[in-house]
Design a protein around this motif. Structure first.
Motif, PDB file in Angstrom:
ATOM      1  N   GLN A   3      21.246 -65.153 -62.923  1.00  0.00           N
ATOM      2  CA  GLN A   3      20.074 -64.280 -62.869  1.00  0.00           C
ATOM      3  C   GLN A   3      20.444 -62.872 -63.299  1.00  0.00           C
ATOM      4  OE1 GLN A   3      19.464 -64.532 -58.500  1.00  0.00           O
ATOM      5  NE2 GLN A   3      19.770 -62.299 -58.484  1.00  0.00           N
ATOM      6  N   TRP A   4      19.385 -62.089 -63.603  1.00  0.00           N
ATOM      7  CA  TRP A   4      19.547 -60.674 -63.898  1.00  0.00           C
ATOM      8  C   TRP A   4      19.459 -59.869 -62.607  1.00  0.00           C
ATOM      9  CZ3 TRP A   4      20.871 -58.572 -68.482  1.00  0.00           C
ATOM     10  CH2 TRP A   4      20.687 -59.331 -69.636  1.00  0.00           C
ATOM     11  N   SER A   5      20.089 -58.718 -62.620  1.00  0.00           N
ATOM     12  CA  SER A   5      19.894 -57.780 -61.514  1.00  0.00           C
ATOM     13  C   SER A   5      18.514 -57.142 -61.672  1.00  0.00           C
ATOM     14  CB  SER A   5      20.974 -56.699 -61.533  1.00  0.00           C
ATOM     15  OG  SER A   5      20.887 -55.943 -62.735  1.00  0.00           O
ATOM     16  N   PRO A   6      17.937 -56.592 -60.606  1.00  0.00           N
ATOM     17  CA  PRO A   6      16.593 -56.005 -60.703  1.00  0.00           C
ATOM     18  C   PRO A   6      16.465 -54.912 -61.757  1.00  0.00           C
ATOM     19  CG  PRO A   6      17.224 -56.299 -58.407  1.00  0.00           C
ATOM     20  CD  PRO A   6      18.441 -56.605 -59.222  1.00  0.00           C
ATOM     21  N   ASP A   7      17.542 -54.140 -62.001  1.00  0.00           N
ATOM     22  CA  ASP A   7      17.459 -53.075 -62.993  1.00  0.00           C
ATOM     23  C   ASP A   7      17.741 -53.567 -64.412  1.00  0.00           C
ATOM     24  OD1 ASP A   7      20.158 -53.561 -62.917  1.00  0.00           O
ATOM     25  OD2 ASP A   7      20.711 -51.594 -62.105  1.00  0.00           O
ATOM     26  N   GLY A   8      18.184 -54.826 -64.552  1.00  0.00           N
ATOM     27  CA  GLY A   8      18.418 -55.401 -65.872  1.00  0.00           C
ATOM     28  C   GLY A   8      19.701 -54.940 -66.537  1.00  0.00           C
ATOM     29  N   ASP A   9      20.566 -54.215 -65.805  1.00  0.00           N
ATOM     30  CA  ASP A   9      21.818 -53.736 -66.404  1.00  0.00           C
ATOM     31  C   ASP A   9      22.940 -54.761 -66.272  1.00  0.00           C
ATOM     32  OD1 ASP A   9      20.693 -51.345 -67.149  1.00  0.00           O
ATOM     33  OD2 ASP A   9      21.223 -50.344 -65.269  1.00  0.00           O
ATOM     34  N   THR A  10      22.893 -55.558 -65.221  1.00  0.00           N
ATOM     35  CA  THR A  10      23.953 -56.536 -64.985  1.00  0.00           C
ATOM     36  C   THR A  10      23.344 -57.908 -64.765  1.00  0.00           C
ATOM     37  OG1 THR A  10      23.954 -56.069 -62.607  1.00  0.00           O
ATOM     38  CG2 THR A  10      25.501 -54.813 -63.967  1.00  0.00           C
ATOM     39  N   MET A  11      24.214 -58.910 -64.844  1.00  0.00           N
ATOM     40  CA  MET A  11      23.767 -60.287 -64.655  1.00  0.00           C
ATOM     41  C   MET A  11      24.760 -61.035 -63.777  1.00  0.00           C
ATOM     42  SD  MET A  11      24.724 -61.783 -68.459  1.00  0.00           S
ATOM     43  CE  MET A  11      24.016 -60.373 -69.330  1.00  0.00           C
ATOM     44  N   LEU A  12      24.248 -61.966 -62.972  1.00  0.00           N
ATOM     45  CA  LEU A  12      25.100 -62.777 -62.112  1.00  0.00           C
ATOM     46  C   LEU A  12      25.565 -63.991 -62.905  1.00  0.00           C
ATOM     47  CD1 LEU A  12      26.296 -63.221 -59.283  1.00  0.00           C
ATOM     48  CD2 LEU A  12      24.200 -64.491 -58.699  1.00  0.00           C
ATOM     49  N   ILE A  13      26.887 -64.187 -62.939  1.00  0.00           N
ATOM     50  CA  ILE A  13      27.489 -65.262 -63.719  1.00  0.00           C
ATOM     51  C   ILE A  13      28.318 -66.162 -62.793  1.00  0.00           C
ATOM     52  CG2 ILE A  13      29.132 -65.829 -65.554  1.00  0.00           C
ATOM     53  CD1 ILE A  13      26.608 -64.605 -66.632  1.00  0.00           C
ATOM     54  N   ARG A  14      28.178 -67.461 -62.992  1.00  0.00           N
ATOM     55  CA  ARG A  14      29.052 -68.418 -62.311  1.00  0.00           C
ATOM     56  C   ARG A  14      30.146 -68.823 -63.297  1.00  0.00           C
ATOM     57  NH1 ARG A  14      30.108 -73.841 -61.814  1.00  0.00           N
ATOM     58  NH2 ARG A  14      30.579 -74.597 -59.695  1.00  0.00           N
ATOM     59  N   TYR A  15      31.378 -68.865 -62.832  1.00  0.00           N
ATOM     60  CA  TYR A  15      32.480 -69.229 -63.699  1.00  0.00           C
ATOM     61  C   TYR A  15      33.173 -70.485 -63.172  1.00  0.00           C
ATOM     62  CZ  TYR A  15      35.658 -67.300 -60.164  1.00  0.00           C
ATOM     63  OH  TYR A  15      36.343 -67.064 -59.000  1.00  0.00           O
ATOM     64  N   ALA A  16      33.908 -71.165 -64.043  1.00  0.00           N
ATOM     65  CA  ALA A  16      34.683 -72.341 -63.656  1.00  0.00           C
ATOM     66  C   ALA A  16      35.816 -72.519 -64.656  1.00  0.00           C
ATOM     67  CB  ALA A  16      33.808 -73.584 -63.617  1.00  0.00           C
ATOM     68  N   PHE A  17      37.020 -72.781 -64.155  1.00  0.00           N
ATOM     69  CA  PHE A  17      38.166 -73.046 -65.026  1.00  0.00           C
ATOM     70  C   PHE A  17      39.230 -73.789 -64.223  1.00  0.00           C
ATOM     71  CE2 PHE A  17      39.019 -68.917 -63.082  1.00  0.00           C
ATOM     72  CZ  PHE A  17      40.332 -69.035 -62.648  1.00  0.00           C
ATOM     73  N   THR A  18      40.154 -74.381 -64.933  1.00  0.00           N
ATOM     74  CA  THR A  18      41.291 -75.061 -64.309  1.00  0.00           C
ATOM     75  C   THR A  18      42.495 -74.138 -64.389  1.00  0.00           C
ATOM     76  OG1 THR A  18      40.458 -77.235 -64.950  1.00  0.00           O
ATOM     77  CG2 THR A  18      42.792 -77.094 -64.374  1.00  0.00           C
ATOM     78  N   GLY A  19      43.087 -73.856 -63.236  1.00  0.00           N
ATOM     79  CA  GLY A  19      44.230 -72.946 -63.202  1.00  0.00           C
ATOM     80  C   GLY A  19      45.430 -73.516 -63.930  1.00  0.00           C
ATOM     81  N   GLU A  20      46.062 -72.695 -64.742  1.00  0.00           N
ATOM     82  CA  GLU A  20      47.248 -73.132 -65.469  1.00  0.00           C
ATOM     83  C   GLU A  20      48.455 -73.248 -64.545  1.00  0.00           C
ATOM     84  OE1 GLU A  20      47.274 -74.128 -68.428  1.00  0.00           O
ATOM     85  OE2 GLU A  20      45.401 -73.389 -69.277  1.00  0.00           O
ATOM     86  N   GLN A  21      48.458 -72.509 -63.442  1.00  0.00           N
ATOM     87  CA  GLN A  21      49.596 -72.514 -62.537  1.00  0.00           C
ATOM     88  C   GLN A  21      49.513 -73.611 -61.482  1.00  0.00           C
ATOM     89  OE1 GLN A  21      52.419 -70.400 -62.675  1.00  0.00           O
ATOM     90  NE2 GLN A  21      51.502 -70.115 -64.708  1.00  0.00           N
ATOM     91  N   ASP A  22      48.320 -73.824 -60.929  1.00  0.00           N
ATOM     92  CA  ASP A  22      48.200 -74.790 -59.825  1.00  0.00           C
ATOM     93  C   ASP A  22      47.395 -76.034 -60.179  1.00  0.00           C
ATOM     94  OD1 ASP A  22      45.678 -73.756 -60.015  1.00  0.00           O
ATOM     95  OD2 ASP A  22      45.728 -72.674 -58.115  1.00  0.00           O
ATOM     96  N   GLY A  23      46.780 -76.074 -61.352  1.00  0.00           N
ATOM     97  CA  GLY A  23      45.995 -77.248 -61.750  1.00  0.00           C
ATOM     98  C   GLY A  23      44.732 -77.435 -60.939  1.00  0.00           C
ATOM     99  N   LYS A  24      44.321 -76.427 -60.221  1.00  0.00           N
ATOM    100  CA  LYS A  24      43.114 -76.524 -59.416  1.00  0.00           C
ATOM    101  C   LYS A  24      41.883 -76.060 -60.194  1.00  0.00           C
ATOM    102  CE  LYS A  24      45.429 -75.728 -54.953  1.00  0.00           C
ATOM    103  NZ  LYS A  24      45.473 -74.835 -53.758  1.00  0.00           N
ATOM    104  N   GLU A  25      40.749 -76.595 -59.754  1.00  0.00           N
ATOM    105  CA  GLU A  25      39.478 -76.165 -60.336  1.00  0.00           C
ATOM    106  C   GLU A  25      39.009 -74.926 -59.573  1.00  0.00           C
ATOM    107  OE1 GLU A  25      36.294 -76.315 -63.029  1.00  0.00           O
ATOM    108  OE2 GLU A  25      38.175 -77.455 -62.969  1.00  0.00           O
ATOM    109  N   HIS A  26      38.913 -73.827 -60.285  1.00  0.00           N
ATOM    110  CA  HIS A  26      38.505 -72.573 -59.659  1.00  0.00           C
ATOM    111  C   HIS A  26      37.072 -72.236 -60.074  1.00  0.00           C
ATOM    112  CE1 HIS A  26      42.598 -71.357 -58.305  1.00  0.00           C
ATOM    113  NE2 HIS A  26      42.972 -72.124 -59.344  1.00  0.00           N
TER     114      HIS A  26
END
Length: 318
Positions: free
Chosen positions: A259-282
């Motif tokens: 979603q966007w923030s109410p002022d439209g300057d920033t946005m909420l982002i969900r991220y996902a990746f696999t750690g290169e060090q621990d092999g976990k899904e972050h």
């Protein structure tokens, strides 16, 4: 046939037999108005009515056509046969002409229908009506983003045959911006509250790519690249591969717009990746400032180790 002479003859014969116009019309299964027109010379009996009319009025078809009685010595069987042959020929000609007229009318109608269909098809293809995936007006109504499933083409044709996600942004004053994003799947489009920009989500073979359009600046770019820059300057890089310079390598991160923030300057982002060090899904969330290309409010969810992953300890220094 002399309509006036034949009409007067019909009237005289009808009167002799004591028939009214309505009675004669009923025997012929027509209206009395038709009989009235015959007798006034305004029209003549049709070919199919000559034979039954002659029988009712007790004259020959030859006499009816001529509009007068013929002396017996002038009337011969051959004359009657010729009249009958003429009648048969006339009927066949009427049917042939009618059939040809109907065929021509059907042909003209089919041609008109084809022309209309082609014109309608060309109009739909040029305007892209058939390819619209979504219409998204901005909150203030100053812009409208229309998403299509075909690749934009050069005028006068609006679209090509190739499948691709294309977007046309139209301002209220008629100004347009056009973009082609290639063969992918449209996921969604979200306007900022200030109507100055929007995020577009596309799926490329299972990988989501985010695009950022700034209409007031007239620019469109890949949002993932900016997000990678912000993540590269955050603490998330500790999950990457250590670099030779002592830093941490970049991560292969998947992003999802929330979603966007109410002022439209920033946005909420969900991220996902696999750690290169621990092999976990972050996974987690952060706020991204698209003007400063920075993130804030980083919230990391608890990581889950991938099944079957074996963590290899780093060699100790000696």
């Amino acid at each position: 046939m002399d309509n006036i002479k034949t009409g007067a003859f019909i009237k005289a014969l009808r009167t002799e037999l004591g028939l009214t116009q309505r009675e004669l019309a009923e025997r012929l299964h027509i209206t009395d108005r038709a009989v009235s027109k015959w007798e006034r010379g305004l029209s003549a009996p049709g070919i199919d009515l000559l034979e039954p009319l002659a029988e009712i009025l007790r004259v020959s078809m030859v006499e009816l056509i001529r509009g007068e009685r013929l002396p017996k010595e002038e009337f011969t069987p051959a004359m009657a046969e010729q009249a009958r042959e003429l009648l048969v020929y006339s009927r066949s000609e009427v049917r042939r002409t009618s059939s040809r007229s109907r065929g021509m009318a059907l042909l003209i109608a089919a041609a008109c229908l084809l022309a209309v269909s082609l014109a309608a098809g060309a109009f739909c293809w040029k305007t892209g009506i058939l390819f619209v995936l979504d219409r998204c007006p901005s909150p203030d109504g100053a812009y409208q983003a229309t998403v299509y499933s075909k690749e934009l083409a050069s005028p006068p044709w609006g679209f090509s045959w190739r499948d691709a996600v294309s977007v046309i942004d139209r301002a209220a004053d008629g100004l347009e911006w056009r973009a082609i994003y290639g063969n992918c799947t449209y996921q969604g489009l979200w306007w900022s509250p200030d109507s100055g920009k929007y995020v577009l989500a596309l799926d490329y073979d299972g990988v989501t790519r985010l695009c950022l359009a700034r209409l007031k600046r007239g620019s469109m770019g890949e949002l993932n690249a900016y997000l990678d820059m912000a993540v590269g300057n955050s603490g998330l890089t500790r999950h990457g591969i250590p670099g030779e310079d002592g830093g941490w390598g970049m991560l292969d991160v998947e992003y999802q717009f929330i979603q966007w923030s109410p002022d439209g300057d920033t946005m909420l982002i969900r991220y996902a990746f696999t750690g290169e060090q621990d092999g976990k899904e972050h996974t987690g969330f952060f706020w991204f400032d698209c003007e400063k290309i920075s993130l804030s409010g980083l919230f990391e969810l608890e990581a889950e180790r991938e099944p079957g992953f074996v963590l290899t300890p780093e060699p100790s220094g000696g």
